[in-house]
Design a protein around this motif. Structure first.
Motif, short mmCIF file in Angstrom:
data_model
loop_
_atom_site.label_atom_id
_atom_site.label_comp_id
_atom_site.label_asym_id
_atom_site.label_seq_id
_atom_site.Cartn_x
_atom_site.Cartn_y
_atom_site.Cartn_z
N THR A 107 0.90 -1.01 0.06
CA THR A 107 0.08 -0.09 -0.09
C THR A 107 1.04 1.24 -0.01
N SER A 108 0.75 2.10 -0.99
CA SER A 108 1.65 3.26 -1.20
C SER A 108 1.16 4.33 -2.02
N PHE A 109 1.84 5.33 -1.68
CA PHE A 109 1.71 6.57 -2.92
C PHE A 109 3.00 6.91 -3.37
N TYR A 110 3.31 7.49 -4.62
CA TYR A 110 4.36 7.98 -5.21
C TYR A 110 4.45 9.39 -5.28
N ALA A 111 5.66 10.01 -4.88
CA ALA A 111 5.80 11.40 -4.89
C ALA A 111 6.80 11.69 -5.80
N HIS A 112 6.90 12.85 -6.69
CA HIS A 112 7.90 13.60 -7.24
C HIS A 112 8.93 13.93 -6.65
N SER A 113 10.28 13.44 -6.83
CA SER A 113 11.24 13.86 -6.05
C SER A 113 11.84 15.15 -6.39
N PRO A 114 12.70 15.93 -6.06
CA PRO A 114 13.41 17.03 -6.49
C PRO A 114 13.93 16.96 -7.81
#
Length: 326
Positions: free
Chosen positions: A240-247
């Motif tokens: 179970t997860s979400f993905y974030a845009h990294s810098p």
């Protein structure tokens, strides 16, 4: 000889302030004050897990893979060199920068720098997270997992499978090629996306508590454009997860509840249900660019009643919850 875990990841970036906020305040890693033009972060008792060097490029610089025995470094170096891969035997100075005892380095067929190391340094002080979290699931499972874009799976597969002894967990061919590999009990520590591209797709960190993921999701939603995939659950590793845009533009998966397997009894197989049971809406994609197709696969999985096993059918998860008195 064997590779036992993903030990560390190095990133090139000239956005050190952004990485300080992202890794510390969103992911919850502990920033280590090293001085100079680089950042380092802890996730547990290891002296460092993530290194961000002040260099242009905004991409992966290297991955560090732990081996069980010192002699494994020479054995892998000999095998790689026989196969035509040039191996760099790192001096003590580089091993000191990585905070390990010994290491070798080489490039995979697409030019990604890989490092094999032995005996990482432990920190003298307890881990102090950058935000209030219960900690990360690491230990013998390693830092998490890392995923590459690949142009030609026919070249990359034998390199990792046959030369480095990465073991295939499963693979899917729709909506595009996805290949997952384990080196320990974590369902996968490495994966490749057969996108026809080259570069870093994402790395994953796994939290010890689902609420740590949810609270991180709340924080990410407050930052415009930070969320890349909405909260969801994967079909193969049950994460179970979400993905974030990294810098730096690639993704970072923030997960909980990943599947643990028995490598000795595991049989590689093809999966046909798509990447996710639910959620993981790709906000960065257009409808025509794949977003609708992936959504339709999730809706089809739901219509067929696909579910991850209940907690009682996941002995490792049940055991972890029991330890916490839940």
């Amino acid at each position: 000889m064997s590779v036992t875990a993903l030990g560390y990841i190095g990133i090139r970036s000239d956005r050190l302030d952004d990485w300080s906020d992202f890794a510390g305040k969103l992911l919850g890693m502990q920033k280590i004050d090293r001085g100079g033009k680089s950042l380092a972060f802890r996730m547990d008792d290891k002296a460092q897990r993530l290194i961000v060097a002040h260099e242009p490029g905004e991409t992966l610089a290297f991955m560090g893979w732990e081996v069980e025995h010192l002699a494994d470094l020479d054995a892998y170096a000999a095998r790689l060199e026989r196969a035509g891969t040039r191996v760099f035997r790192a001096p003590k100075a580089l091993a000191g920068q990585r905070l390990v005892t010994e290491l070798i380095a080489f490039d995979d067929p697409m030019g990604n720098r890989m490092e094999l190391f032995w005996k990482p340094m432990l920190a003298a002080d307890p881990f102090v997270p950058g935000r209030s979290i219960s900690g990360f699931r690491t230990g013998p499972l390693g830092m998490g997992h890392a995923v590459l874009h690949v142009r030609d799976i026919g070249i990359m597969m034998p390199f990792y499978r046959d030369l480095l002894d990465f073991h295939v967990s499963d693979y899917g061919l729709q909506p595009y090629g996805l290949y997952f590999f384990h080196v320990n009990g974590r369902h996968h520590s490495f994966a490749m996306v057969g996108s026809g591209q080259q570069g870093f797709h994402h790395f994953m960190v796994e939290f010890c508590n689902l609420d740590d993921v949810g609270q991180g999701y709340d924080l990410a939603c407050r930052q415009e454009g930070r969320v890349a995939y909405t909260l969801g659950r994967h079909t193969n590793d049950y994460m179970t997860s979400f993905y974030a845009h990294s810098p730096s533009g690639f993704f970072v998966e923030n997960g909980w509840g990943g599947r643990q397997i028995d490598p000795a009894a595991w049989t590689p197989h093809e999966t046909t249900d798509g990447p996710s049971f639910w959620g993981h809406e790709r906000l960065y994609l257009t409808e025509e660019g794949g977003r609708k197709r992936l959504r339709d696969m999730r809706l089809d999985a739901a219509a067929r009643g696909l579910r991850a096993p209940a907690v009682v059918d996941c002995p490792w998860l049940y055991g972890e919850l029991a330890k916490q008195g839940r």
